[in-house]
Structure formats: C-alpha cells, structure tokens
Design a protein around this motif. Structure first.
Motif, mmCIF file in Angstrom:
data_model
loop_
_atom_site.group_PDB
_atom_site.id
_atom_site.type_symbol
_atom_site.label_atom_id
_atom_site.label_comp_id
_atom_site.label_asym_id
_atom_site.label_seq_id
_atom_site.Cartn_x
_atom_site.Cartn_y
_atom_site.Cartn_z
ATOM 1 N N THR A 51 0.872 -1.105 -0.030
ATOM 2 C CA THR A 51 -0.048 -0.029 0.124
ATOM 3 C C THR A 51 0.777 1.250 0.009
ATOM 4 N N ASP A 52 0.309 2.314 -0.208
ATOM 5 C CA ASP A 52 0.886 3.681 -0.018
ATOM 6 C C ASP A 52 0.116 4.496 1.010
ATOM 7 N N SER A 54 -2.925 5.847 0.881
ATOM 8 C CA SER A 54 -3.747 6.696 0.391
ATOM 9 C C SER A 54 -5.221 6.582 0.632
ATOM 10 N N ARG A 94 4.010 8.282 -3.535
ATOM 11 C CA ARG A 94 3.006 8.508 -4.143
ATOM 12 C C ARG A 94 2.854 8.668 -5.846
ATOM 13 N N ILE A 118 -4.959 1.777 -2.360
ATOM 14 C CA ILE A 118 -4.396 2.818 -3.103
ATOM 15 C C ILE A 118 -5.256 3.392 -3.805
ATOM 16 N N CYS A 123 -4.479 3.740 -8.744
ATOM 17 C CA CYS A 123 -4.507 2.263 -8.350
ATOM 18 C C CYS A 123 -4.541 1.444 -9.796
#
Length: 370
Positions: A51-52, A54, A94, A118, A123
C-alpha cells in the motif's frame, strides 16, 4: 504477526543445514537453475501486501505508517483462511512510476502481489503497469476482491428469485476502483445492463469531465443510454450496488423495480440502511458483519491467491475471477434464503472451493506453470 521456521534448528547439524555451509549448496543450485527458487525457497508461497496508505478503509489518506495495521490484518487473513503467507509493505511514496519500480524490484522475493488501499485513479495504472512487467499474479483487492464477492452474491440472489443475470439492470453508486471493477465483472458475467454513477450522475459518453478510466467504462456500460442523477437511474432498476458512501433517500429506493436487490456496501454506514432497504427489496446485503449477507473481500482474496500460487500462475485473468465468483456462489447454492445469498467468512468450504476453481481456470487459460 511473527515469522517462524517450518523446520527445527535444534543442534549444530540442523544449523549446518539451515545456514552455513549447507545453504550454499541450495544457493548454487538456484544460481544454476533459477526456477529451483520456487521449490527451495518460500518465494512461490508468499504474497506481498503493498500500500501507499492513500485510501485506507473508510479512513482515507492516512499515510503509510498509519496504514500498517490494516496491511498486517490482511496478512493474518491470508494465513487464517487459506494458509497463505503474506508480508505487509507500506511504501512512503505517491508517484505511480516510483511505486511500480519499487514493487518490481521487490518482486523476486514473492509469488504474488496484493495491492491494497491505493487511491483511484492511480491504483488502476499501478496495477496495469505491474501486470505488464511481472510474471507473477498482481491483484488490487479493493477492485477485484469486491467485484468477485459482489458477483457471487448477485448470482445467488438471482437464482433465489428465479431470474438470470441477463434479465437484470444494475445501478452502481460509486465510480472509483470498486465500482469500475464491479461493472466490468458483471459485464463479463453477462449482466443485462449496468449504469455507473459518480457524484455528477450517470457516467455516460457525452460528459466532458470524465477521466480516462471513466471514459473507458462509459463506452462499455449504460446500453439504455441513461442520463441524469443516481436517483433517476434507480427508477425501475433491478439492482442497486453502493460502493460510494453518502446516503440514498428512501424515495429513490422505492423507485426500484419490484423484487429488487439492494447491496449497500459502504462502511460503517451503508448508503441505504438495511431496515429501509428491506421495505422495498427482496434481497439486502451490506459490507457489515452485523447484518445478513456481508459482502466481504475475505471471501475471495485468500482462495484466489491460494489457487494462483498452487499452479504458479503468471497472472490472474478475468476467467479466474469469474471462476472464483461462481465457486463462491456454489458453496451455498443449495442453502439459499433472502438472508443467506453469500457464505460466512468462517465457512470452511469457501477458500478450498475458490482455490480449486481458480487453479482449474488458470490451467484452462494457459497461465499455470505447474
């Protein structure tokens, strides 16, 4: 979470096998025949959960550090429900290309990549680029896990009421990752028609404010040529699917066709409260565990990856997703009631059924490597 060995290290002889000098022989064998890594290391049996931070659950953009408990929970579910090992990875980044590059460089350590939380539309591009670049399954669960479980529940709701998917017109509230993926899998399954709606109403080709992803989906959906608001689209629809949040008034729910299905999946507050939905719908589902018919991704992703890893699939195809949905629906096909169109996450039949179907589909489509 913890990492533990699957074999004991009790004495000097065990140590000489698990590490030096014995491990050097394994390294040399893999250097000579790289494919042996799948047999002599854990790489072919472990998934990276990436994941990031976000778009985390209902919390939104909370960053990589705060996202880690969700990634750890995802890894626990992989192990609990399908025996698949997983490692949570939260990236402090990001930029789409930087995320792709980072995951691609990590990929030799894993048998698959589960993208998680994401934000859209980033994504979509991250998943596409990784799928093009890697020869292991890459799966954005917020899209495809949700879509698989939704299709399974819809199949059973239709079966329960004596209808086929081709007879149904669907309205989806939410044109983000989940909404787009649901629309695509429903089309692949032969749905009669589907209209996707965002904050500005029906996603249709004559709108000039569409992203590339929405423009693509507009060309595939809405055969009826609907325009206007979500409430306008709901008039006479057979199915409402909510993946957006917000609130839909009861007056709009009342305009659905008789015997409609309402899948209001926003968490923690469904777009339509189940009590309200039940006054106008034959089958009601939510994303919550305290109401019947929970549309929960855990019904899909553990079994999907277990099946893909079992046959060392190079990717997860649309056919594998459709097979997963059919297998999931079949688990309770002989036990259907309006309160039970989808299995419980704790039904021990789920993951083995999904894994077997996914593995078979991978072989049939030529993406299996064993």
């Amino acid at each position: 979470m913890a990492v533990r060995a699957t074999v004991p290290v009790r004495d000097a002889d065990d140590l000489s096998l698990a590490y030096t000098p014995g491990v050097a022989k394994v390294c040399a064998a893999i250097a000579e025949q790289p494919e042996l890594a799948h047999d002599y290391t854990w790489t072919s049996q472990v998934v990276a959960v990436v994941t990031d931070g976000s778009a985390v659950l209902g919390l939104g953009d909370i960053g990589p550090a705060a996202s880690m408990p969700v990634m750890e929970g995802k890894a626990i579910l992989f192990k609990q429900f399908a025996g698949v090992d997983a490692v949570p990875i939260a990236l402090d980044c990001r930029d789409t290309d930087e995320i792709v590059e980072t995951v691609a460089r990590l990929a030799p350590s894993f048998g698959g990549v589960n993208l998680e939380d994401i934000a859209a539309p980033r994504c979509f591009e991250i998943e596409r680029k990784l799928q093009e670049r890697l020869d292991i399954p890459v799966f954005h669960d917020d899209q495809h896990g949700t879509a698989v479980v939704t299709l399974a529940a819809l199949r059973n709701a239709a079966r329960l009421t004596g209808r086929g998917l081709a007879e149904l017109r669907v309205v989806i509230s939410g044109a983000g990752a989940a909404g787009v993926a649901i629309a695509k899998i429903l089309l692949g399954a032969g749905i009669g028609d589907v209209a996707l709606c965002d904050r500005r109403g029906v996603v249709c080709g004559d709108r000039e404010d569409l992203t590339d992803v929405k423009r693509e989906i507009a060309g595939l959906t809405n055969r009826a040529g609907l325009t206007g608001s979500l409430e306008d689209a709901m008039a006479g629809a057979d199915v409402f699917i909510g993946v957006s949040g917000g609130t839909v008034p009861e007056s709009a729910v009342a305009r659905l066709a008789p015997g409609a299905f309402v899948f209001a999946m926003a968490n923690p507050d469904p777009e339509i409260h189940p009590t309200v939905a039940a006054r106008h719908a034959a089958v009601v589902a939510t994303g919550r565990s305290d109401f019947p018919n929970q549309i929960n991704n855990v019904l899909a992703f553990p079994g999907i990856f277990a099946g893909a890893l079992q046959v060392r699939a190079a990717r997860i195809t649309e056919g594998m997703k459709l097979a997963a949905a059919e297998a999931l629906a079949a688990v309770v096909a002989d036990e259907l009631t309006p309160q039970r169109v989808i299995p419980s996450p704790f039904d021990e039949r789920v993951a083995p059924a999904v894994a077997a179907a996914v593995a078979a589909a991978a072989r049939a489509e030529g993406v299996a490597r064993r």
